[in-house]
Scaffold this motif. Structure first.
Motif, PDB file in Angstrom:
ATOM      1  N   GLN A   7       5.786  53.822  56.770  1.00  0.00           N
ATOM      2  CA  GLN A   7       6.564  54.010  55.546  1.00  0.00           C
ATOM      3  C   GLN A   7       5.835  53.414  54.345  1.00  0.00           C
ATOM      4  O   GLN A   7       5.741  54.037  53.283  1.00  0.00           O
ATOM      5  CB  GLN A   7       7.938  53.346  55.703  1.00  0.00           C
ATOM      6  CG  GLN A   7       8.868  54.063  56.651  1.00  0.00           C
ATOM      7  CD  GLN A   7      10.204  53.349  56.769  1.00  0.00           C
ATOM      8  OE1 GLN A   7      10.427  52.305  56.152  1.00  0.00           O
ATOM      9  NE2 GLN A   7      11.095  53.892  57.591  1.00  0.00           N
TER      10      GLN A   7
ATOM     11  N   SER B 108      10.208  49.000  52.810  1.00  0.00           N
ATOM     12  CA  SER B 108       9.567  49.618  53.975  1.00  0.00           C
ATOM     13  C   SER B 108       9.856  48.799  55.224  1.00  0.00           C
ATOM     14  O   SER B 108       9.682  47.577  55.244  1.00  0.00           O
ATOM     15  CB  SER B 108       8.053  49.716  53.765  1.00  0.00           C
ATOM     16  OG  SER B 108       7.754  50.491  52.625  1.00  0.00           O
TER      17      SER B 108
ATOM     18  N   GLY C 286       7.789  58.022  38.190  1.00  0.00           N
ATOM     19  CA  GLY C 286       7.483  58.067  39.615  1.00  0.00           C
ATOM     20  C   GLY C 286       6.858  56.778  40.120  1.00  0.00           C
ATOM     21  O   GLY C 286       7.136  56.338  41.251  1.00  0.00           O
ATOM     22  N   LEU C 287       6.022  56.150  39.298  1.00  0.00           N
ATOM     23  CA  LEU C 287       5.395  54.884  39.696  1.00  0.00           C
ATOM     24  C   LEU C 287       6.429  53.803  39.954  1.00  0.00           C
ATOM     25  O   LEU C 287       6.359  53.075  40.951  1.00  0.00           O
ATOM     26  CB  LEU C 287       4.435  54.413  38.592  1.00  0.00           C
ATOM     27  CG  LEU C 287       3.085  55.103  38.502  1.00  0.00           C
ATOM     28  CD1 LEU C 287       2.333  54.629  37.255  1.00  0.00           C
ATOM     29  CD2 LEU C 287       2.259  54.817  39.730  1.00  0.00           C
TER      30      LEU C 287
ATOM     31  N   LEU D 288       1.636  57.780  47.742  1.00  0.00           N
ATOM     32  CA  LEU D 288       2.372  58.450  46.674  1.00  0.00           C
ATOM     33  C   LEU D 288       2.187  57.716  45.350  1.00  0.00           C
ATOM     34  O   LEU D 288       1.956  58.342  44.302  1.00  0.00           O
ATOM     35  CB  LEU D 288       3.856  58.520  47.030  1.00  0.00           C
ATOM     36  CG  LEU D 288       4.791  59.077  45.948  1.00  0.00           C
ATOM     37  CD1 LEU D 288       4.411  60.522  45.607  1.00  0.00           C
ATOM     38  CD2 LEU D 288       6.244  58.997  46.400  1.00  0.00           C
ATOM     39  N   LEU D 289       2.266  56.398  45.385  1.00  0.00           N
ATOM     40  CA  LEU D 289       2.081  55.622  44.162  1.00  0.00           C
ATOM     41  C   LEU D 289       0.676  55.825  43.595  1.00  0.00           C
ATOM     42  O   LEU D 289       0.498  55.993  42.390  1.00  0.00           O
ATOM     43  CB  LEU D 289       2.339  54.137  44.451  1.00  0.00           C
ATOM     44  CG  LEU D 289       2.338  53.197  43.243  1.00  0.00           C
ATOM     45  CD1 LEU D 289       3.406  52.107  43.420  1.00  0.00           C
ATOM     46  CD2 LEU D 289       0.983  52.532  43.055  1.00  0.00           C
TER      47      LEU D 289
ATOM     48  N   LEU E 270       4.259  55.549  51.057  1.00  0.00           N
ATOM     49  CA  LEU E 270       4.720  55.228  49.709  1.00  0.00           C
ATOM     50  C   LEU E 270       3.575  54.749  48.815  1.00  0.00           C
ATOM     51  O   LEU E 270       3.544  55.036  47.619  1.00  0.00           O
ATOM     52  CB  LEU E 270       5.821  54.168  49.772  1.00  0.00           C
ATOM     53  CG  LEU E 270       7.179  54.675  50.264  1.00  0.00           C
ATOM     54  CD1 LEU E 270       8.121  53.513  50.537  1.00  0.00           C
ATOM     55  CD2 LEU E 270       7.801  55.631  49.243  1.00  0.00           C
ATOM     56  N   ARG E 271       2.621  54.024  49.389  1.00  0.00           N
ATOM     57  CA  ARG E 271       1.478  53.571  48.582  1.00  0.00           C
ATOM     58  C   ARG E 271       0.557  54.727  48.247  1.00  0.00           C
ATOM     59  O   ARG E 271      -0.048  54.763  47.165  1.00  0.00           O
ATOM     60  CB  ARG E 271       0.698  52.464  49.302  1.00  0.00           C
ATOM     61  CG  ARG E 271       1.467  51.228  49.648  1.00  0.00           C
ATOM     62  CD  ARG E 271       2.458  50.803  48.594  1.00  0.00           C
ATOM     63  NE  ARG E 271       1.837  50.095  47.482  1.00  0.00           N
ATOM     64  CZ  ARG E 271       2.510  49.599  46.456  1.00  0.00           C
ATOM     65  NH1 ARG E 271       3.818  49.739  46.393  1.00  0.00           N
ATOM     66  NH2 ARG E 271       1.887  48.985  45.478  1.00  0.00           N
TER      67      ARG E 271
ATOM     68  N   ALA F  27       9.646  54.167  40.697  1.00  0.00           N
ATOM     69  CA  ALA F  27      10.473  54.501  41.856  1.00  0.00           C
ATOM     70  C   ALA F  27       9.738  54.231  43.178  1.00  0.00           C
ATOM     71  O   ALA F  27      10.285  53.607  44.099  1.00  0.00           O
ATOM     72  CB  ALA F  27      10.903  55.969  41.780  1.00  0.00           C
ATOM     73  N   SER F  28       8.486  54.685  43.273  1.00  0.00           N
ATOM     74  CA  SER F  28       7.731  54.484  44.521  1.00  0.00           C
ATOM     75  C   SER F  28       7.383  53.023  44.734  1.00  0.00           C
ATOM     76  O   SER F  28       7.341  52.538  45.879  1.00  0.00           O
ATOM     77  CB  SER F  28       6.466  55.343  44.516  1.00  0.00           C
ATOM     78  OG  SER F  28       5.655  55.046  43.387  1.00  0.00           O
TER      79      SER F  28
ATOM     80  N   ALA G   3      10.589  51.340  46.024  1.00  0.00           N
ATOM     81  CA  ALA G   3      10.864  51.811  47.377  1.00  0.00           C
ATOM     82  C   ALA G   3       9.932  51.172  48.402  1.00  0.00           C
ATOM     83  O   ALA G   3      10.333  50.933  49.559  1.00  0.00           O
ATOM     84  CB  ALA G   3      10.745  53.333  47.437  1.00  0.00           C
ATOM     85  N   SER G   4       8.700  50.859  47.990  1.00  0.00           N
ATOM     86  CA  SER G   4       7.744  50.242  48.920  1.00  0.00           C
ATOM     87  C   SER G   4       8.251  48.894  49.435  1.00  0.00           C
ATOM     88  O   SER G   4       7.953  48.492  50.570  1.00  0.00           O
ATOM     89  CB  SER G   4       6.399  50.042  48.230  1.00  0.00           C
ATOM     90  OG  SER G   4       5.825  51.265  47.850  1.00  0.00           O
TER      91      SER G   4
END
Length: 513
Positions: free
Chosen positions: A153, A148, A137-138, A160-161, A157-158, A140-141, A144-145
């Motif tokens: 956004q 942004s 997950g780290l 979530l990370l 995302l941050r 991927a997020s 994705a960041s």
């Protein structure tokens, strides 16, 4: 005469045959004795602590802890990423100091919440499983960041990370402490804390090369991919043997320890053991989390006060670290000397205005280089502390770190030029990294296996809360007067000293439960 000779020859032949028979019997007995010894070695029964001490320390131990090492590198990278990205998006999206601080605190907020809510995860489903899920997950997020398009956004995302970082830090610290022998425990826990400094250093150098051609988006993607092998190393490594034993999986724990001993180049005789089954292992721990299972265990073992002291130590030590880490780029980019009258007069630093000058918005490349140089001394500080904690004791080393922070911040009040400032920032990061590591080591050593991940996870939550206050201090207090930031760091260091003084145990050389 011939009859006598024949009789003598027959006697000699019988004697020779008897000697050969005795020799065969002796060889057979020797073989049986050796076989019996080997069988005894196979049946040698040891406790989990004795098995870990037998397996020792070596390449196998370092390899099994490589996954947690890379995940901690990811954690350290966030300190540099957001301190640089925050300044870049401040100008690109015309943000005030409040929104910049909110973005920089987003990762820490996610860490704090997930550490408190998911504190039971590592003790329930295993250190390894939680680490793999969080690591994927780290990556991927983080990637994705970099794509942004707007502020919100990036902020989501941050968060979530940060949530995923908070999920994995406690279990990863626990797994390294549980693979360690009594003598190498401080080194292995520092091995993970050292990764924090390595992540800071590598990301600072990455920013030096990548910011100019690719900007802050390239930095976010590059930092995520830099430590992406972490889940892979966790996947090929075994679960903590202490955790397996507590869950009643004695065969799995035994296989792991024999494999560890073999990889650490131990003799075959030392690999021949059977783990002693202990009564009362936790086969089906309940899933109540923060407010039920672990607090009741803390009360039973009489460590509630120590637990609260560890939390306070984590808060104050990370307040010191994050205040220093996030204010240092502003000190270097906006003014090299805190004693500069124009710089301290607050004529060009207001949080209410959205008008930004070029100097305030863009990092000078020399500043990125300076940050990289300063960051190199952070892992060195942790490594030095790891060497001396087993010689002079944990608390003495951490007290000396507090003294070093106090003196370096006092010297920055009277700085006279850029080189002078650089020297004392290097010293401050050197000692602040040591102090930040104290919570991980003392927390890992002071509590038993069944709640170790819980204690470390909750302490990570309070650490990040201290970091949130530290980042706010680096933004808002800096806008008021940069000298107040130095004073705030000193106050945090004094609070850490009080916590260390209140902590009654020093686990130097002591076996963990």
């Amino acid at each position: 005469s011939s009859g006598i000779n024949a009789e003598y020859g027959e006697c000699r032949a019988m004697s020779s045959e008897s000697e050969k028979s005795d020799e065969r019997e002796l060889l057979s007995n020797d073989f049986i004795r050796k076989s019996s010894t080997c069988e005894d070695a196979e049946k040698r029964t040891v406790t989990i602590n004795e098995a870990i001490e037998t397996a020792g320390f070596g390449c196998g131990t370092l390899f099994f802890c490589l996954g947690p090492f890379l995940l901690f590198c990811f954690d350290g990278a966030e300190i540099v990423v957001l301190s640089i990205v925050g300044l870049s998006v401040k100008c690109e999206w015309n943000l005030t100091s409040f929104w910049v601080a909110t973005l920089q605190e987003s990762v820490l907020f996610g860490m704090m919440i997930s550490s408190l809510v998911t504190n039971f995860a590592g003790d329930r489903w295993g250190r390894k499983s939680v680490g793999i899920v969080g690591g994927v997950g780290l990556i991927a997020s983080g990637v994705a960041s970099g794509f942004s398009a707007v502020y919100w956004q990036l902020l989501v995302l941050r968060v979530l990370l940060g949530t995923l970082v908070g999920l994995v830090v406690g279990p990863c610290t626990a797994i390294t402490a549980e693979f360690a022998t009594r003598r190498t425990r401080s080194f292995l826990v520092s091995y993970v804390a050292l990764a924090w400094g390595v992540g800071v250093s590598l990301t600072s150098l990455l920013a030096f090369f990548i910011m100019e051609p690719f900007g802050w988006r390239g930095l976010l993607i590059g930092a995520a991919l830099l430590f992406s092998p972490a889940p892979l190393f966790l996947a090929v490594s075994p679960e903590s043997p202490r955790f397996d034993a507590k869950m009643g999986k004695w065969e799995a724990a035994e296989r792991t320890l024999k494999k560890l001993a073999k990889l650490n180049c131990k003799s075959s005789e030392k690999c021949n053991f059977t783990l002693q089954r202990e009564e009362g292992e936790i086969k089906e721990p309940d899933n109540q989390g923060l407010f039920h299972r672990a607090p009741s265990i803390l009360k039973q073992i009489g460590k509630v006060k120590e637990f609260l002291t560890i939390l306070a130590l984590g808060f104050s030590s990370l307040f010191v670290y994050y205040t220093l880490a996030y204010s240092m780029p502003r000190f270097l980019n906006e003014g090299f000397c805190s004693a500069d009258d124009a710089f301290l007069s607050n004529t060009n630093h207001t949080s209410s205005s959205t008008e930004q000058t070029v100097d305030d918005c863009e990092f000078q490349k020399s500043v990125l280089f300076d940050l990289g140089v300063i960051s190199l001394f952070e892992p060195l500080g942790v490594l030095m502390a790891a060497i001396f904690v087993d010689i002079v004791g944990r608390k003495r080393v951490f007290f000396s770190s507090i003294v070093g922070i106090m003196l370096s911040q006092t010297a920055l009040y009277f700085c006279v030029n850029r080189n002078y400032t650089m020297i004392f920032f290097i010293l401050a990061k050197f000692f602040a990294a040591q102090l930040a590591w104290s919570t991980f080591l003392l927390g890992a050593e002071g509590f038993p296996t069944e709640i170790r991940s819980f204690v470390l996870a909750v302490s990570v939550g309070t650490q990040r809360l201290g970091g949130i206050f530290g980042i706010a201090c680096s933004q808002f207090v800096f806008d008021l007067n940069p000298r107040f930031v130095l004073l705030s760091i000193q106050v945090g260091a004094l609070m850490s000293g009080g916590c260390l003084f209140a902590l009654k145990y020093d686990a130097t050389g002591r076996q963990i439960d």
